[in-house]
Motif scaffolding. Sequence first.
Motif, short mmCIF file in Angstrom:
data_model
loop_
_atom_site.label_atom_id
_atom_site.label_comp_id
_atom_site.label_asym_id
_atom_site.label_seq_id
_atom_site.Cartn_x
_atom_site.Cartn_y
_atom_site.Cartn_z
N ASP A 459 0.89 -1.11 0.02
CA ASP A 459 -0.11 0.10 -0.04
C ASP A 459 0.73 1.32 0.06
O ASP A 459 0.22 2.21 0.06
CB ASP A 459 -0.93 0.19 1.32
CG ASP A 459 -2.03 -1.11 1.04
OD1 ASP A 459 -2.55 -1.34 -0.09
OD2 ASP A 459 -2.34 -1.77 2.13
N GLY A 460 2.14 1.12 -0.06
CA GLY A 460 2.83 2.24 -0.07
C GLY A 460 3.21 2.88 1.32
O GLY A 460 3.78 4.00 1.36
N ALA A 476 7.56 -10.14 9.71
CA ALA A 476 6.52 -8.93 9.51
C ALA A 476 5.94 -9.01 8.34
O ALA A 476 4.51 -8.65 8.17
CB ALA A 476 7.01 -7.52 9.75
N ASP A 477 6.54 -9.71 7.18
CA ASP A 477 5.82 -9.70 5.97
C ASP A 477 4.72 -10.56 5.93
O ASP A 477 3.79 -10.76 5.02
CB ASP A 477 6.91 -10.14 4.63
CG ASP A 477 7.76 -8.94 4.20
OD1 ASP A 477 7.35 -7.93 4.58
OD2 ASP A 477 8.68 -9.43 3.73
N GLU A 478 4.50 -11.54 6.85
CA GLU A 478 3.41 -12.41 7.17
C GLU A 478 2.16 -11.74 6.84
O GLU A 478 1.04 -12.25 6.62
CB GLU A 478 3.63 -13.37 8.44
CG GLU A 478 4.81 -14.18 8.27
CD GLU A 478 4.92 -15.12 9.40
OE1 GLU A 478 4.04 -15.16 10.48
OE2 GLU A 478 6.09 -15.75 9.91
N HIS A 483 2.84 -10.95 1.01
CA HIS A 483 3.96 -11.38 1.70
C HIS A 483 5.40 -11.05 1.31
O HIS A 483 6.52 -11.85 1.35
CB HIS A 483 4.18 -13.07 1.78
CG HIS A 483 2.70 -13.84 2.46
ND1 HIS A 483 1.70 -14.31 1.88
CD2 HIS A 483 2.44 -13.57 3.83
CE1 HIS A 483 0.94 -14.98 2.58
NE2 HIS A 483 1.17 -14.42 3.99
N CYS A 484 5.53 -9.73 1.29
CA CYS A 484 6.56 -8.93 0.75
C CYS A 484 6.71 -7.66 1.23
O CYS A 484 5.69 -7.14 1.84
CB CYS A 484 6.90 -9.16 -0.86
SG CYS A 484 5.54 -8.19 -1.51
N HIS A 485 7.83 -6.91 0.92
CA HIS A 485 7.75 -5.63 1.20
C HIS A 485 8.58 -4.94 0.10
O HIS A 485 9.00 -5.50 -0.97
CB HIS A 485 8.60 -5.11 2.89
CG HIS A 485 9.83 -5.77 2.86
ND1 HIS A 485 10.02 -6.98 3.19
CD2 HIS A 485 11.10 -5.19 2.36
CE1 HIS A 485 11.37 -7.20 3.29
NE2 HIS A 485 11.98 -6.18 2.83
N ASN A 597 10.86 -6.69 -2.47
CA ASN A 597 11.98 -7.63 -1.52
C ASN A 597 11.37 -8.63 -0.70
O ASN A 597 10.32 -8.49 -0.04
CB ASN A 597 12.46 -6.49 -0.75
CG ASN A 597 13.99 -6.93 -0.05
OD1 ASN A 597 14.32 -6.07 0.80
ND2 ASN A 597 14.31 -8.26 -0.25
N ALA A 598 11.87 -9.68 -0.89
CA ALA A 598 11.61 -11.01 0.08
C ALA A 598 12.89 -11.98 0.86
O ALA A 598 13.97 -11.00 0.65
CB ALA A 598 10.67 -11.87 -0.87
#
Length: 668
Positions: A459-460, A476-478, A483-485, A597-598
């Motif tokens: 969502d930015g 935290a990506d969970e 499931h990423c950032h 990023n993952a």
Amino acid sequence: MSKKELSRRDFLKGAAGAAGVAAIGMLAGCNGKPDPTPEAKGLYAPGTYSSQAEGMGRIVVTMTFSADAITGVELDLSNETASIGQAAAEALKTALMEKQSAEIEAVSGATITSNAVMKAAGKCIQQAKGEIPIEVITNNPGSAAQVPDGVPAWLGVEPEIADSDIKATYETEILVIGCGTGGMFTVCAAAEEGAKVIGIDRFATGVGIRDDLGGINSRYQKEWGTKIDKWDYVTMATQYAAGHINQDLVKLFCDESGAVIDWYGDRLAERGVQLWHESGDSVDEARYHHFPTGHSPRWAGSDDGSGNVLNGDKVLYDYAVGLGAEFHYNTKMIKLVKEKGRVTGCIAINGNDEYVRYVASKGVVVATGGYSLNYDMMEALQPWNLRICAGNTSEPGAFGDGIKACLWAGAKMDETHSMMMFDRAALRPDQEPGIEMMKSGGEGFFWMGSQPWLKVNADGKRFFNESGTYEGIAHADEYQKGHCHFTLFDKNWTTYAQQFKMHGCSRLYPFENGADPNIPYQVIENGMLPGLIENGFVMQADTIEELAEKLGLPAEELAATVKRYNELCAKGVDEDYGKEAFRLTPVDTAPFYGAKNASRVLCTMDGIQIDTNMNAIDTEGEPIPGLYVVGNDSGSYFANTYPNLSTGMACGRTVTFARLVGKYLAKL
């Protein structure tokens, strides 16, 4: 074809034995048999034949024949390294078809996979000529084979191997199964004490010794003045694991690891290689406490005697052989042998596809490297971690064979399952993390992903303190979409990277004592980053709005997030997430960069429970006589997340306990 027509050795190969055999390629011809037509008088019996061999993992070659030619080739290289073995598939298929023979040239850089393909192709040709029995291809380790009720499919049942199928027996005092980081230290230690020791490994050569070995109170640390409080360290390990550990093992590491590091340093010095210590910073204002435990060799400029750069495997192999140790490569353990409650050895299969028996009078040490390449096993035991990962950089051979063999022998596995992962996988905007991406190897190698840049969700919006452990933001990506950032930085990133005072392998410039970083920022600046941009893994833009469009993020929201973040950087106070002031760096100078990023898996951290002698524990809490486990096959030490702020904690644990068990067994 009846079962009686198959060789017993071929039929029983595989985890599920006769009950779990499942063909994954046609045995021959469309009905599973060679074409029986008597008038077929060519070179081959027309049909389709399959065979398997060991590369980095198990490979399968399936070949179709007319009476006089090879008409089709299919390769299952899914267990091979994506960027190496799998990448060689088309070249290998083309060569087999053009040569009409298994005698082809190995693909440069993929020799192990190439040799395995040639071996399996040769057996397909022999089957088609009627020179050997048709081979039944068993399921991959961990596949959904037929198993008794209550037995997990990934575990399967222990193979049954008849004594009549054993072609040779080797006797020793100590048997080490797996000759990687842990196994080599065990072999050396046992040989030093005068014990007869044999190391076996599934590969044609050793897979190497990891760098970044953790240790406490080494001479290198003493020389620099590094001091680590034992009880602070035990407390840290316990907190990261939320108590799911055996504290006595952490105490043992604290007491013994320094001496093991010193021993390795001596072996390296004998070959002209310097070992360096990762120092801490004299002023460390990081919110998460760092333990400067890492030690790594400087390999640059070294020579193995053949004009190649030396490595740890060569150093320890030469040392062990000089002490009388034996190594049997191309030898894969199939099962442990247990007699009257004691593990006495193992049955393995050698490079000639012959079953061989090893008998060890003092003990068997299992060190095969965990199960991080066995996706069925990982999916069964820790699916939540697979969802947040996009890459797999495991050491070869981590298929869980050692853990499964120990479980068949009655050992107990950790009940809390976890893996080590680093937040260093970049995805193209249209790619998603998860098991299929991990299997494909199609992610970018985003080494700089661990830097504490501004990071946002789909969502930015910023959602986490970017300064912490590698796995913090990964877990935290969970809770985030996809499931990423997304990681954002700007033109001044090289200046900021030096300001961040990162630790361990994430550091991009020399440590205070002059020790080298694993990868300096200049390498990233001049090679890695341009390559990631060219291949679509990192986006470059002149405005934040343009960057948002390229990353698929809402432009207005991202612009607002960046504006707020830059304001906090100007204040020098992170009012939103509490990041340290020296790691607050603005994103305000074009060009701007961004990456989806993952994380990347390095290894699994749960394994067979052990005591302080590395003796495997059974389901009743008692040690199993004769069975010892080290490295990623062993448990009782990690849970939940990896304490990466103690550099080399896992590798240091591995080599420390591996050396201790070698010395212990030799003295029995």
